[in-house]
Design a protein around this motif. Structure first.
Motif, mmCIF file in Angstrom:
data_model
loop_
_atom_site.group_PDB
_atom_site.id
_atom_site.type_symbol
_atom_site.label_atom_id
_atom_site.label_comp_id
_atom_site.label_asym_id
_atom_site.label_seq_id
_atom_site.Cartn_x
_atom_site.Cartn_y
_atom_site.Cartn_z
ATOM 1 N N LEU A 1 -9.702 -34.309 46.801
ATOM 2 C CA LEU A 1 -9.645 -35.796 46.307
ATOM 3 C C LEU A 1 -10.389 -36.014 44.940
ATOM 4 C CD1 LEU A 1 -9.527 -38.819 47.190
ATOM 5 C CD2 LEU A 1 -11.955 -38.297 48.347
ATOM 6 N N THR A 2 -11.235 -35.461 44.678
ATOM 7 C CA THR A 2 -12.031 -35.704 43.434
ATOM 8 C C THR A 2 -11.307 -35.436 42.324
ATOM 9 O OG1 THR A 2 -13.375 -33.698 43.543
ATOM 10 C CG2 THR A 2 -14.294 -35.896 44.453
ATOM 11 N N LYS A 3 -10.641 -33.925 42.271
ATOM 12 C CA LYS A 3 -9.778 -33.839 41.181
ATOM 13 C C LYS A 3 -8.269 -34.006 41.267
ATOM 14 C CE LYS A 3 -12.907 -30.004 39.477
ATOM 15 N NZ LYS A 3 -13.054 -28.805 39.070
ATOM 16 N N ALA B 1 -12.495 -16.095 31.023
ATOM 17 C CA ALA B 1 -11.062 -15.980 30.922
ATOM 18 C C ALA B 1 -10.349 -17.500 30.813
ATOM 19 C CB ALA B 1 -10.424 -15.233 31.799
ATOM 20 N N VAL B 2 -10.763 -18.309 31.114
ATOM 21 C CA VAL B 2 -10.106 -19.750 31.289
ATOM 22 C C VAL B 2 -11.472 -20.845 30.890
ATOM 23 C CG1 VAL B 2 -8.684 -19.136 33.186
ATOM 24 C CG2 VAL B 2 -10.995 -20.088 33.767
ATOM 25 N N PRO B 3 -11.613 -20.631 29.565
ATOM 26 C CA PRO B 3 -12.698 -21.736 29.121
ATOM 27 C C PRO B 3 -12.182 -23.303 29.113
ATOM 28 C CG PRO B 3 -11.343 -20.348 27.231
ATOM 29 C CD PRO B 3 -11.158 -19.900 28.467
ATOM 30 N N GLY B 4 -10.895 -23.412 29.081
ATOM 31 C CA GLY B 4 -10.377 -24.785 29.310
ATOM 32 C C GLY B 4 -9.895 -25.131 30.800
ATOM 33 N N GLY B 5 -10.560 -24.215 31.833
ATOM 34 C CA GLY B 5 -10.115 -24.468 32.941
ATOM 35 C C GLY B 5 -8.910 -24.015 33.363
ATOM 36 N N ILE B 6 -8.330 -24.489 34.809
ATOM 37 C CA ILE B 6 -7.019 -23.856 35.296
ATOM 38 C C ILE B 6 -6.283 -25.122 35.739
ATOM 39 C CG2 ILE B 6 -5.908 -22.584 37.238
ATOM 40 C CD1 ILE B 6 -8.620 -21.055 37.360
ATOM 41 N N ASP B 7 -4.964 -25.125 35.291
ATOM 42 C CA ASP B 7 -4.021 -26.005 35.251
ATOM 43 C C ASP B 7 -3.030 -25.828 36.778
ATOM 44 O OD1 ASP B 7 -4.991 -27.797 33.122
ATOM 45 O OD2 ASP B 7 -4.296 -26.153 32.056
ATOM 46 N N ALA C 1 -4.846 -30.651 38.662
ATOM 47 C CA ALA C 1 -4.211 -29.048 38.764
ATOM 48 C C ALA C 1 -3.253 -28.999 40.142
ATOM 49 C CB ALA C 1 -5.466 -28.069 39.215
ATOM 50 N N ARG C 2 -2.193 -28.027 39.843
ATOM 51 C CA ARG C 2 -1.461 -27.855 40.930
ATOM 52 C C ARG C 2 -1.271 -26.459 41.547
ATOM 53 N NH1 ARG C 2 -0.966 -29.782 36.015
ATOM 54 N NH2 ARG C 2 0.814 -28.463 35.348
ATOM 55 N N ILE C 3 -1.572 -26.278 43.056
ATOM 56 C CA ILE C 3 -1.678 -25.193 43.638
ATOM 57 C C ILE C 3 -0.313 -24.820 44.499
ATOM 58 C CG2 ILE C 3 -3.100 -23.649 45.085
ATOM 59 C CD1 ILE C 3 -5.258 -25.472 44.491
ATOM 60 N N PRO C 4 0.714 -24.025 44.085
ATOM 61 C CA PRO C 4 1.838 -23.738 44.936
ATOM 62 C C PRO C 4 0.939 -22.597 45.920
ATOM 63 C CG PRO C 4 2.341 -23.525 42.538
ATOM 64 C CD PRO C 4 0.906 -23.693 42.490
ATOM 65 N N GLY D 1 4.382 -26.038 40.520
ATOM 66 C CA GLY D 1 3.185 -25.752 39.546
ATOM 67 C C GLY D 1 3.662 -26.662 38.298
ATOM 68 N N ARG D 2 5.139 -26.777 37.699
ATOM 69 C CA ARG D 2 5.373 -27.572 36.577
ATOM 70 C C ARG D 2 4.277 -27.188 35.575
ATOM 71 N NH1 ARG D 2 4.058 -31.007 40.526
ATOM 72 N NH2 ARG D 2 2.588 -32.123 39.052
ATOM 73 N N PRO D 3 4.258 -25.917 35.045
ATOM 74 C CA PRO D 3 3.390 -25.620 33.689
ATOM 75 C C PRO D 3 3.935 -26.419 32.533
ATOM 76 C CG PRO D 3 4.862 -23.971 34.350
ATOM 77 C CD PRO D 3 4.924 -24.834 35.359
#
Length: 343
Positions: free
Chosen positions: A271-273, A212-218, A240-243, A143-145
């Motif tokens: 692909l697109t993101k 709850a995520v106005p800036g999107g999800i990282d 974005a990263r998805i573990p 995830g590397r937040p």
């Protein structure tokens, strides 16, 4: 010492879809005498975890299945009753993969000594054990937040999800949890300090999550799959990263889900993101990260920055019912069976 009798729960049959009590059987057996280098263990706590559902199946997976007639797999905290090893003294407490049984004989080299004065023994099965390490390794390595980013985690009241959100906060990220029911949501928000929490049972869950995520999800730490993931995907940011830790909503599925094939759309999103999607098993990170986890988690726990909750069930005979309930989310916190007393 005379032969010891152990009560154990074995896999009686493989489930077809959702497991049921008939898939388990309780037996008693006499254990063999110890050989040099072995220890006799008395189980104190047994950990119940979602991965056990996969081990009940013969389908190909990352680990061998439990064979029909074998003891159900599981990690335990046990006390050493008798030892034939100078490295593991009698009376000490150890972590062992002895499974669902009251007593076991194990090789001394296969157990890990625990310090009962350092933390409650049961934490070796939760926040300071495999679930805690799963959260630590998956979040920090995959995830590397980064400070200021938004981390969303499903099953946020559970042992893995609760640790993920708290570790994200420690690293300066914003933590948003997804949980089931008002009590669990209140715990995640008020006790664990998540920035926001959404009840996945709410009829407007997807809308609440978006707000709850106005800036999107990282970072999305995946524990559940299914409709929760479907609501998350449109909100993912570029890079974005998805573990992918678990997919508990799918573990009992006996057939493919109905509806259109969503794989092409998901691959297009990757692909697109420029998404990073990686499944992992915590054991692959043990050699390089476990020492750091023990140091960090112990410190955070002592400082009150890493909190936990346990759901303790008494008696080995209640393990099957508790396990089946866990697959439906009835537990609240790390599910542990108290098999015997601490002494």
């Amino acid at each position: 010492m005379s032969a010891v009798t152990s009560t154990r729960i074995v896999l009686a049959s493989r489930p077809d879809g959702e497991p049921n009590p008939g898939n388990f059987r309780t037996e008693t057996t006499k254990l063999p005498e110890l050989s040099d280098g072995q220890v006799l263990l008395r189980t104190v706590y047994l950990s119940l975890d979602p991965y056990m559902r996969g081990r009940m199946s013969a389908a190909e997976s990352y680990a061998d299945p439990v064979e029909v007639g074998e003891v159900m797999v599981g990690v335990v905290v046990a006390q050493v009753v008798e030892s034939r090893s100078p490295d593991v003294p009698s009376g000490s407490y150890v972590l062992s993969y002895s499974g669902w049984q009251t007593h076991a004989v194990a090789d001394a080299g296969s157990v890990r000594l625990l310090d009962p004065d350092a933390a409650p023994l049961s934490t070796a099965l939760g926040v300071l054990g495999m679930p805690g390490f799963t959260a630590y390794a998956g979040l920090l390595r995959i995830g590397r937040p980064q400070p200021g980013e938004t981390v969303v985690v499903a099953a946020a009241a559970g042992p893995v999800g609760s640790a993920v959100g708290q570790i994200a906060k420690i690293h300066g990220a914003r933590a948003v949890g997804i949980a089931g029911g008002p009590d669990k949501c209140a715990y995640v928000r008020d006790e664990l300090g998540f920035d926001a929490v959404i009840d996945h049972r709410a009829p407007d869950f997807a809308e609440q999550l978006r707000a709850a995520v106005p800036g999107g999800i990282d970072v999305y730490f995946e524990n559940v799959g299914g409709p929760v993931t479907a609501a998350v995907l449109p909100l993912l940011n570029l890079y974005a990263r998805i573990p992918v830790c678990g997919l508990v909503s799918q573990y009992n599925a006996a057939t493919a889900p109905e509806g259109p094939d969503r794989l092409p759309a998901f691959m297009g999103l990757i692909l697109t993101k420029s998404l990073t999607v990686r499944g992992f098993i915590q054991s692959e990170f043990v050699r390089e990260m476990y020492a750091d986890f023990e140091r960090d988690a112990s410190r955070w726990l002592s400082e009150g920055r890493l909190k936990y909750r346990e759901d303790v069930v008494d008696g080995l005979g209640n393990a099957p019912e508790a396990f089946l309930g866990m697959l439906h989310g009835t537990n609240f916190g790390k599910l542990v069976v108290r098999v015997g007393p601490e002494e």
